[in-house]
Design a protein around this motif. Structure first.
Motif, PDB file in Angstrom:
ATOM      1  N   THR A  34       0.829  -1.205   0.000  1.00  0.00           N
ATOM      2  CA  THR A  34       0.000   0.000   0.000  1.00  0.00           C
ATOM      3  C   THR A  34       0.864   1.256   0.000  1.00  0.00           C
ATOM      4  O   THR A  34       0.625   2.206  -0.768  1.00  0.00           O
ATOM      5  CB  THR A  34      -0.921   0.012   1.231  1.00  0.00           C
ATOM      6  N   TYR A  43       1.125   4.163  -3.056  1.00  0.00           N
ATOM      7  CA  TYR A  43       0.865   5.588  -2.839  1.00  0.00           C
ATOM      8  C   TYR A  43       2.097   6.437  -3.139  1.00  0.00           C
ATOM      9  O   TYR A  43       1.984   7.543  -3.688  1.00  0.00           O
ATOM     10  CB  TYR A  43       0.372   5.829  -1.412  1.00  0.00           C
ATOM     11  N   PHE A  92       2.294   6.744  -6.803  1.00  0.00           N
ATOM     12  CA  PHE A  92       1.251   7.665  -7.256  1.00  0.00           C
ATOM     13  C   PHE A  92       1.666   9.116  -7.048  1.00  0.00           C
ATOM     14  O   PHE A  92       1.509   9.955  -7.949  1.00  0.00           O
ATOM     15  CB  PHE A  92      -0.047   7.363  -6.503  1.00  0.00           C
ATOM     16  N   PHE A  93       2.211   9.426  -5.883  1.00  0.00           N
ATOM     17  CA  PHE A  93       2.587  10.810  -5.609  1.00  0.00           C
ATOM     18  C   PHE A  93       3.816  11.241  -6.415  1.00  0.00           C
ATOM     19  O   PHE A  93       3.950  12.425  -6.741  1.00  0.00           O
ATOM     20  CB  PHE A  93       2.801  11.013  -4.110  1.00  0.00           C
ATOM     21  N   SER A 137       3.703  12.176   0.450  1.00  0.00           N
ATOM     22  CA  SER A 137       3.496  10.786   0.869  1.00  0.00           C
ATOM     23  C   SER A 137       3.487  10.667   2.389  1.00  0.00           C
ATOM     24  O   SER A 137       2.629   9.987   2.973  1.00  0.00           O
ATOM     25  CB  SER A 137       4.592   9.880   0.294  1.00  0.00           C
ATOM     26  N   TYR A 156       0.254  12.436   3.770  1.00  0.00           N
ATOM     27  CA  TYR A 156      -0.970  11.719   3.399  1.00  0.00           C
ATOM     28  C   TYR A 156      -1.092  10.396   4.147  1.00  0.00           C
ATOM     29  O   TYR A 156      -2.145  10.078   4.722  1.00  0.00           O
ATOM     30  CB  TYR A 156      -0.980  11.474   1.900  1.00  0.00           C
ATOM     31  N   LEU A 157      -0.029   9.606   4.161  1.00  0.00           N
ATOM     32  CA  LEU A 157      -0.085   8.299   4.801  1.00  0.00           C
ATOM     33  C   LEU A 157      -0.137   8.421   6.324  1.00  0.00           C
ATOM     34  O   LEU A 157      -0.744   7.574   6.989  1.00  0.00           O
ATOM     35  CB  LEU A 157       1.110   7.454   4.367  1.00  0.00           C
ATOM     36  N   LEU A 167      -9.646   2.180   1.038  1.00  0.00           N
ATOM     37  CA  LEU A 167      -8.706   3.112   0.422  1.00  0.00           C
ATOM     38  C   LEU A 167      -9.407   3.875  -0.690  1.00  0.00           C
ATOM     39  O   LEU A 167     -10.268   3.334  -1.390  1.00  0.00           O
ATOM     40  CB  LEU A 167      -7.490   2.371  -0.149  1.00  0.00           C
ATOM     41  N   THR A 201      -8.196   5.781   3.788  1.00  0.00           N
ATOM     42  CA  THR A 201      -8.277   7.036   3.058  1.00  0.00           C
ATOM     43  C   THR A 201      -9.666   7.144   2.436  1.00  0.00           C
ATOM     44  O   THR A 201     -10.192   6.176   1.908  1.00  0.00           O
ATOM     45  CB  THR A 201      -7.203   7.107   1.947  1.00  0.00           C
TER      46      THR A 201
END
Length: 367
Positions: A65, A69, A72-73, A113, A116-117, A313, A355
């Motif tokens: 996970t 992410y 993605f970022f 990251s 956000y995480l 998510l 999320t």
């Protein structure tokens, strides 16, 4: 479906990891090496070590996970840098600090990251209260219902942690507690299960505690140190009413518990409720929100479910609805004369992140 999602996730992770290694190799720590292969090799080692570290401390699912992410970022920050370059006619992938250049895309991706995480971890490991106020024409006194699901003991809290959340729920003075399945998980341990059941046994509620099994409660692929029978024995010992395609009537309230849709053959909702008088306020516990069409045309007044974790998510929040696996992912809906509520769960399965949703317990006020 979830197996297919898992396979797709693995493929995306592998392809994305290649992109991530290329992006990471542009940090100054790696560009100091003269040869490209040295830059890529060292970047690969750092990514592998970081992934292995997360897997060791948080488990493989969480490591994947985090990887997805971060990828993605990096993609988003790279897109932002490109847009800025195009608008201003500059090359801003790196910015000067006077003595050296900072890799803008990389540091932006890392910073986002982390923020956000960290927020997603907080949303998963903390529990909020969600209230719903419902109306009924049936002859019942004001009814206060507490609902939880998906505690998956051992994921975000142990047995003592579960007991602490129960104390908060009890302070809200519910008349009953409904547990809509997945009380334990594949990796739950007996000590936590026993402590959680004992905590349920201490609750002082007018109508008591009612429980239906979820897909994780009886069926496990792990080496759990207790059996489904052990779980049942502990629940019964602590005065928890287990309902498996069964109904229980108290005062003018009927509580019906359905077997899990995936794991066991079960009665149709109309067959389950065929002997219940229409003047009763009928509450149905159904772990998975998969039978709205039939339940909405039945005698049910309120149907409560869990299972979806509120989408878990952001990227897969509505996959269940789009594919038809779930009728609803989260929240309240009224269909015909039936109220439906799906909770995001008081904890989580395997993942330490939420999320687009958060962990919760639910208070339902019916008057």
């Amino acid at each position: 479906m979830w197996f297919a999602i898992f396979i797709v996730t693995i493929v995306i992770s592998i392809v994305g990891a290649v992109y991530l290694i290329n992006a990471v190799s542009r940090f100054r720590a790696f560009t100091r090496f003269d040869r490209k292969w040295q830059q890529k090799l060292n970047a690969t080692l750092v990514v592998i070590l970081a992934f292995a570290g997360f897997a060791a401390f948080m488990g493989m699912v969480n490591a994947i996970t985090i990887l997805i992410y971060v990828i993605f970022f990096f993609l988003i920050s790279g897109l932002i840098v490109r847009i800025v370059d195009k608008v201003h006619g500059t090359k801003s992938s790196s910015v000067s600090t006077g003595r050296s250049k900072v890799y803008l895309q990389g540091w932006l991706a890392i910073a986002v990251s982390i923020v956000y995480l960290s927020g997603a971890y907080y949303m998963c490991h903390n529990v909020w209260r969600t209230d719903y106020n419902l109306k009924t024409d049936k002859d019942i006194q004001d009814l206060h219902i507490a609902l939880i699901a998906d505690s998956h003991l051992g994921t975000t809290f142990d047995g003592e942690g579960f007991a602490a959340w129960l104390e908060e729920i009890e302070q809200a003075s519910p008349d009953m507690l409904l547990i809509a399945g997945d009380f334990v998980d594949n990796d739950s341990v007996r000590a936590d299960m026993v402590r959680a059941c004992e905590a349920l046994g201490t609750l002082d509620l007018r109508y008591g505690v009612f429980f239906v099994y979820g897909n994780h409660d009886k069926h496990t692929f792990g080496g759990r140190d207790f059996t489904a029978q052990d779980l049942e024995d502990e629940l019964i010992k602590n005065n928890v009413q287990i309902l498996e395609d069964e109904i229980l009537t108290i005062d003018n309230i009927c509580i019906a518990g359905r077997k899990d849709y995936i794991t066991e053959p079960r009665l149709d909702i109309d067959d389950l409720l065929q002997d219940v008088s229409d003047d009763k306020y009928i509450i149905v516990l159904d772990h998975e929100p998969t039978d709205y069409e039939n339940e909405s045309t039945s005698a049910s007044d309120l149907v409560v479910s869990g299972h979806t974790h509120g989408g878990q998510l952001l990227a897969i929040k509505y996959v269940g609805e789009l594919t038809g696996v779930n009728d609803r992912t989260y929240g309240y809906e009224r269909i015909s004369d039936t109220d439906f509520i799906v909770t995001s769960g008081i904890s989580d399965w395997a993942l330490d992140f939420k999320t687009g949703t958060r962990s919760e317990y639910v208070m339902i006020n019916v008057n």
